[in-house]
Design a protein around this motif. Structure first.
Motif, PDB file in Angstrom:
ATOM      1  N   LYS A 186      -1.993 -17.525 -23.584  1.00 56.03           N
ATOM      2  CA  LYS A 186      -2.927 -15.943 -23.692  1.00 56.03           C
ATOM      3  C   LYS A 186      -1.660 -15.319 -24.320  1.00 56.03           C
ATOM      4  CE  LYS A 186      -5.912 -13.088 -22.399  1.00 56.03           C
ATOM      5  NZ  LYS A 186      -6.847 -12.375 -20.874  1.00 56.03           N
ATOM      6  N   GLN A 187      -0.486 -15.613 -23.864  1.00 55.53           N
ATOM      7  CA  GLN A 187       1.105 -14.785 -24.619  1.00 55.53           C
ATOM      8  C   GLN A 187       1.216 -14.698 -25.293  1.00 55.53           C
ATOM      9  OE1 GLN A 187       0.616 -11.590 -22.206  1.00 55.53           O
ATOM     10  NE2 GLN A 187      -1.048 -12.462 -21.243  1.00 55.53           N
ATOM     11  N   MET A 188       1.480 -16.283 -25.722  1.00 56.53           N
ATOM     12  CA  MET A 188       2.287 -16.278 -26.858  1.00 56.53           C
ATOM     13  C   MET A 188       1.106 -16.465 -27.978  1.00 56.53           C
ATOM     14  SD  MET A 188       4.273 -19.435 -25.079  1.00 56.53           S
ATOM     15  CE  MET A 188       5.626 -19.338 -26.881  1.00 56.53           C
ATOM     16  N   ILE A 189       0.059 -17.339 -27.729  1.00 54.88           N
ATOM     17  CA  ILE A 189      -1.293 -17.333 -28.655  1.00 54.88           C
ATOM     18  C   ILE A 189      -2.544 -16.827 -28.801  1.00 54.88           C
ATOM     19  CG2 ILE A 189       0.115 -19.633 -29.298  1.00 54.88           C
ATOM     20  CD1 ILE A 189      -1.602 -21.099 -28.278  1.00 54.88           C
ATOM     21  N   SER A 190      -2.273 -15.975 -28.222  1.00 50.61           N
ATOM     22  CA  SER A 190      -3.920 -15.502 -27.488  1.00 50.61           C
ATOM     23  C   SER A 190      -5.012 -16.454 -27.020  1.00 50.61           C
ATOM     24  CB  SER A 190      -4.078 -14.551 -28.796  1.00 50.61           C
ATOM     25  OG  SER A 190      -3.607 -13.459 -29.193  1.00 50.61           O
ATOM     26  N   TYR A 191      -4.530 -17.991 -26.464  1.00 52.40           N
ATOM     27  CA  TYR A 191      -5.536 -18.516 -26.305  1.00 52.40           C
ATOM     28  C   TYR A 191      -6.123 -18.593 -24.834  1.00 52.40           C
ATOM     29  CZ  TYR A 191      -6.648 -22.813 -24.220  1.00 52.40           C
ATOM     30  OH  TYR A 191      -7.190 -24.359 -23.792  1.00 52.40           O
ATOM     31  N   ASP A 192      -7.290 -18.028 -25.589  1.00 48.65           N
ATOM     32  CA  ASP A 192      -8.689 -18.285 -24.148  1.00 48.65           C
ATOM     33  C   ASP A 192      -9.221 -19.733 -23.526  1.00 48.65           C
ATOM     34  OD1 ASP A 192     -10.710 -17.460 -22.404  1.00 48.65           O
ATOM     35  OD2 ASP A 192     -11.014 -15.959 -24.066  1.00 48.65           O
ATOM     36  N   ALA A 193      -8.828 -20.148 -22.761  1.00 43.72           N
ATOM     37  CA  ALA A 193      -9.025 -21.189 -22.386  1.00 43.72           C
ATOM     38  C   ALA A 193     -10.768 -21.655 -21.483  1.00 43.72           C
ATOM     39  CB  ALA A 193      -8.673 -21.541 -20.818  1.00 43.72           C
ATOM     40  N   ASP A 194     -11.583 -20.671 -21.589  1.00 45.37           N
ATOM     41  CA  ASP A 194     -13.043 -20.082 -21.072  1.00 45.37           C
ATOM     42  C   ASP A 194     -13.108 -20.249 -21.961  1.00 45.37           C
ATOM     43  OD1 ASP A 194     -11.997 -20.281 -18.957  1.00 45.37           O
ATOM     44  OD2 ASP A 194     -12.222 -17.756 -18.556  1.00 45.37           O
ATOM     45  N   LYS A 195     -12.877 -20.570 -23.873  1.00 40.90           N
ATOM     46  CA  LYS A 195     -13.585 -20.278 -25.250  1.00 40.90           C
ATOM     47  C   LYS A 195     -13.356 -21.403 -26.180  1.00 40.90           C
ATOM     48  CE  LYS A 195     -14.703 -14.782 -24.358  1.00 40.90           C
ATOM     49  NZ  LYS A 195     -14.484 -13.908 -25.524  1.00 40.90           N
ATOM     50  N   SER A 196     -12.354 -22.083 -25.541  1.00 43.76           N
ATOM     51  CA  SER A 196     -11.212 -23.142 -26.628  1.00 43.76           C
ATOM     52  C   SER A 196     -12.119 -23.683 -26.366  1.00 43.76           C
ATOM     53  CB  SER A 196      -9.954 -23.288 -26.625  1.00 43.76           C
ATOM     54  OG  SER A 196      -9.442 -24.298 -27.610  1.00 43.76           O
ATOM     55  N   SER A 197     -12.547 -24.915 -27.225  1.00 44.24           N
ATOM     56  CA  SER A 197     -13.124 -26.408 -27.757  1.00 44.24           C
ATOM     57  C   SER A 197     -11.631 -27.218 -27.250  1.00 44.24           C
ATOM     58  CB  SER A 197     -13.493 -26.610 -28.966  1.00 44.24           C
ATOM     59  OG  SER A 197     -12.571 -26.197 -30.058  1.00 44.24           O
ATOM     60  N   ASP A 198     -10.312 -26.997 -27.382  1.00 45.52           N
ATOM     61  CA  ASP A 198      -9.293 -28.001 -27.382  1.00 45.52           C
ATOM     62  C   ASP A 198      -8.853 -26.683 -26.006  1.00 45.52           C
ATOM     63  OD1 ASP A 198      -9.100 -28.969 -30.221  1.00 45.52           O
ATOM     64  OD2 ASP A 198      -8.670 -27.335 -30.960  1.00 45.52           O
ATOM     65  N   ASP A 199      -8.543 -28.040 -24.652  1.00 41.56           N
ATOM     66  CA  ASP A 199      -8.441 -28.764 -23.678  1.00 41.56           C
ATOM     67  C   ASP A 199      -6.511 -28.859 -23.669  1.00 41.56           C
ATOM     68  OD1 ASP A 199      -6.955 -28.478 -21.062  1.00 41.56           O
ATOM     69  OD2 ASP A 199      -8.433 -29.258 -20.466  1.00 41.56           O
ATOM     70  N   LEU A 200      -6.091 -27.445 -24.340  1.00 41.75           N
ATOM     71  CA  LEU A 200      -4.250 -27.161 -24.062  1.00 41.75           C
ATOM     72  C   LEU A 200      -3.373 -27.747 -23.062  1.00 41.75           C
ATOM     73  CD1 LEU A 200      -3.132 -24.888 -26.863  1.00 41.75           C
ATOM     74  CD2 LEU A 200      -3.097 -26.838 -27.285  1.00 41.75           C
ATOM     75  N   SER A 201      -4.085 -27.452 -22.233  1.00 40.27           N
ATOM     76  CA  SER A 201      -3.197 -28.247 -21.014  1.00 40.27           C
ATOM     77  C   SER A 201      -3.194 -28.935 -20.527  1.00 40.27           C
ATOM     78  CB  SER A 201      -3.437 -26.977 -19.622  1.00 40.27           C
ATOM     79  OG  SER A 201      -5.204 -27.501 -19.141  1.00 40.27           O
ATOM     80  N   GLU A 202      -4.478 -30.478 -20.879  1.00 44.22           N
ATOM     81  CA  GLU A 202      -4.496 -30.883 -20.951  1.00 44.22           C
ATOM     82  C   GLU A 202      -3.797 -32.386 -21.225  1.00 44.22           C
ATOM     83  OE1 GLU A 202      -5.682 -34.401 -18.806  1.00 44.22           O
ATOM     84  OE2 GLU A 202      -6.369 -32.792 -18.348  1.00 44.22           O
ATOM     85  N   LYS A 203      -4.255 -31.949 -22.711  1.00 43.44           N
ATOM     86  CA  LYS A 203      -2.732 -32.301 -23.888  1.00 43.44           C
ATOM     87  C   LYS A 203      -1.316 -32.106 -23.744  1.00 43.44           C
ATOM     88  CE  LYS A 203      -5.467 -31.322 -28.387  1.00 43.44           C
ATOM     89  NZ  LYS A 203      -6.520 -31.623 -27.534  1.00 43.44           N
ATOM     90  N   TYR A 204      -0.839 -31.356 -23.077  1.00 40.54           N
ATOM     91  CA  TYR A 204       0.351 -31.040 -22.873  1.00 40.54           C
ATOM     92  C   TYR A 204       0.738 -32.150 -20.650  1.00 40.54           C
ATOM     93  CZ  TYR A 204       2.546 -27.619 -25.370  1.00 40.54           C
ATOM     94  OH  TYR A 204       2.979 -27.142 -26.496  1.00 40.54           O
ATOM     95  N   THR A 205      -0.479 -31.955 -20.025  1.00 42.28           N
ATOM     96  CA  THR A 205      -0.527 -33.206 -18.993  1.00 42.28           C
ATOM     97  C   THR A 205      -0.234 -34.215 -19.791  1.00 42.28           C
ATOM     98  OG1 THR A 205      -1.145 -31.556 -18.005  1.00 42.28           O
ATOM     99  CG2 THR A 205      -1.460 -34.503 -17.478  1.00 42.28           C
ATOM    100  N   LYS A 206      -0.188 -34.328 -20.355  1.00 41.64           N
ATOM    101  CA  LYS A 206      -0.200 -36.303 -21.488  1.00 41.64           C
ATOM    102  C   LYS A 206       1.133 -36.381 -21.714  1.00 41.64           C
ATOM    103  CE  LYS A 206      -4.723 -38.160 -20.692  1.00 41.64           C
ATOM    104  NZ  LYS A 206      -5.356 -37.208 -21.067  1.00 41.64           N
TER     105      LYS A 206
END
Length: 476
Positions: A186-206
């Motif tokens: 959120k601080q770096m790219i204004s990412y909002d996990a609740d509204k985004s269609s991309d689950d970035l944390s899951e991608k980083y887990t992989k």
């Protein structure tokens, strides 16, 4: 006749391979190499290093060789010629030699994930390193934490723990990773996990799963999936960066905005490097804090007296406020003496980053030996943090030890965030996040371990099937 020819060829091959193995085991050096073994050709001693060790103690690969060879030894890992050092004076000397005698270095698998589409600046010094450090401090450093981030972290932790308490149990390592990542993103790219269609944390887990796997780029393998997700994330970041540059009205005042603006002034900020910088920054916030949180739950479960003193410290903070419901202040964070001792002790035992890698830019003399130019140097900070010479009963979880430790000895032997000019710019951010989490946890929640984890090192700290915790909000 043909039998004689065949025997001669076999003999030549035996001589050739014998010579080759001798050469492998005795590398060239303009001096005397540190003691040690190079192991098998190509493989080296890698297999010994990746065998799991179910203890918070040093991995046996390191411990046995330190006992056999002393504080500096040579080996071969993942096809690289490596000198391992657990010598505090030499380690501190190396950290002061960035750009002169050594440079930052990564394993090949790590480099393939973080270096792409152009020249890498991950080991840059001088102006580039100064810029990279300053931009992270601008957005995650002490001043930013004090002025803006501390209450936001508290709010985010409150929201996360509230959500966790509604579930039968939570695997805290993964849940912690998602919590920390979503806040940092959120601080770096204004990412909002609740509204985004991309689950970035899951991608980083992989991506992390593949990072620690054998680099076999074949469909179906962890490494193949790692590269696929890395490409997806960097493509997304590249599109976001272009949009911020083309349409200033889309800017949010975040980390990505600062880079997009600075690209107009700094020649070294190419599009590739800027995307790489954001990608790497998100990665850096993802894994380490959550690993410390998971270990904290494991250690606190075994030491109720620590939980008792932690709770007393944080309840005292609430009692001393005019308004008990007000947000944490910077002065209150700085007053958390015992909490910061607990965090130091978890960091000391956890050794989330068991070693720091550098590459020798020239031959380096050390204690009568020579580290050849081009060799990788592995600074084993974990060996220092578990040394009985500095920390009495080093495997004991004892936060109270920090009251009496000599500050000079600590500075030489406690480096959870690295050392020298490469010390992690997010060190204070990590401590604040951990302290804030503990504050909310002990003042508002009770927790029960549903399933403990078998902690392992290989050599990265792992938690097997995870630590499963049931959270329950305290009744006022």
């Amino acid at each position: 006749m043909w039998t004689l020819v065949g025997l001669s060829l076999v003999g030549l091959l035996v001589i050739y391979f014998t010579h080759w193995i001798i050469k492998w085991r005795n590398p060239k050096c303009n001096g005397v190499l540190p003691p040690g073994s190079m192991g098998l050709p190509f493989i080296g001693e890698t297999l010994n290093l990746i065998i799991p060790s179910y203890s918070l103690d040093l991995h046996p690969f390191i411990k046995k060789r330190l006992q056999r060879y002393g504080s500096i030894f040579r080996t071969s890992l993942a096809g690289r010629q490596v000198v391992v050092t657990a010598d505090p004076e030499f380690n501190n000397y190396l950290f002061q030699q960035e750009g002169r005698m050594v440079e930052l270095w990564y394993l090949d698998t790590f480099s393939k994930i973080f270096v792409h589409e152009g020249e890498s600046k991950t080991n840059a010094v001088g102006m580039v390193h100064k810029y990279v450090r300053s931009i992270f401090l601008n957005h995650f450093g002490a001043e930013r934490l004090k002025e803006k981030l501390l209450p936001q972290i508290e709010e985010f932790v409150n929201k996360s723990l509230c959500a966790w308490s509604s579930k039968a149990s939570v695997e805290v390592k993964h849940a912690g990773s998602v919590m920390v990542f979503n806040f940092s993103a959120k601080q770096m790219i204004s990412y909002d996990a609740d509204k985004s269609s991309d689950d970035l944390s899951e991608k980083y887990t992989k991506i992390i799963d593949g990072l620690m796997s054998f680099p076999l780029n074949i469909p179906g393998t962890a490494y193949y999936n790692c590269l696929k997700h890395q490409k997806n994330v960097t493509t997304m970041l590249r599109d976001m960066l272009k949009e911020r540059q083309i349409s200033p009205e889309t800017r949010r005042g975040d980390f990505l905005d600062q880079i997009s603006i600075d690209m107009e002034k700094e020649k070294f900020l190419s599009e590739d490097f800027s995307v790489q910088l954001v990608f790497g920054g998100l990665f850096a916030t993802f894994e380490s804090i959550s690993a410390v949180l998971a270990l904290a739950f494991s250690l606190l479960a075994e030491h109720p007296s620590v939980v008792e003193e932690l709770t007393a410290e944080h309840e005292a903070i609430l009692k001393n406020r005019e308004n008990p419901n007000s947000s944490l202040t910077w002065d209150e964070y700085k007053s958390m003496t015992f909490t910061l001792q607990v965090i130091n002790e978890i960091l000391r035992l956890g050794n989330v980053a068991p070693g720091l890698l550098r590459r020798a830019l020239k031959d380096i003399p050390v204690k009568g030996f020579t580290i050849p130019e081009g060799w990788t140097i592995m600074v084993v900070t974990s060996a220092l943090q578990l040394s009985p010479n500095t920390f009495e009963d080093p495997l004991e979880f004892n936060p109270w030890r920090w009251k009496d430790l000599d500050s000079y000895a600590v500075s030489k032997n406690f480096m959870p965030f690295g050392g020298g000019m490469r010390q992690c710019a997010g060190a204070e951010y990590s401590r604040v996040f951990l302290a804030t989490f503990l504050h909310v946890l002990v003042t508002k929640y009770r927790w029960t371990t549903i399933k403990a984890a078998r902690i392992a090192r290989n050599p990265i700290l792992g938690f097997g099937d995870g630590i499963h915790i049931k959270f329950e909000e305290k009744k006022t």
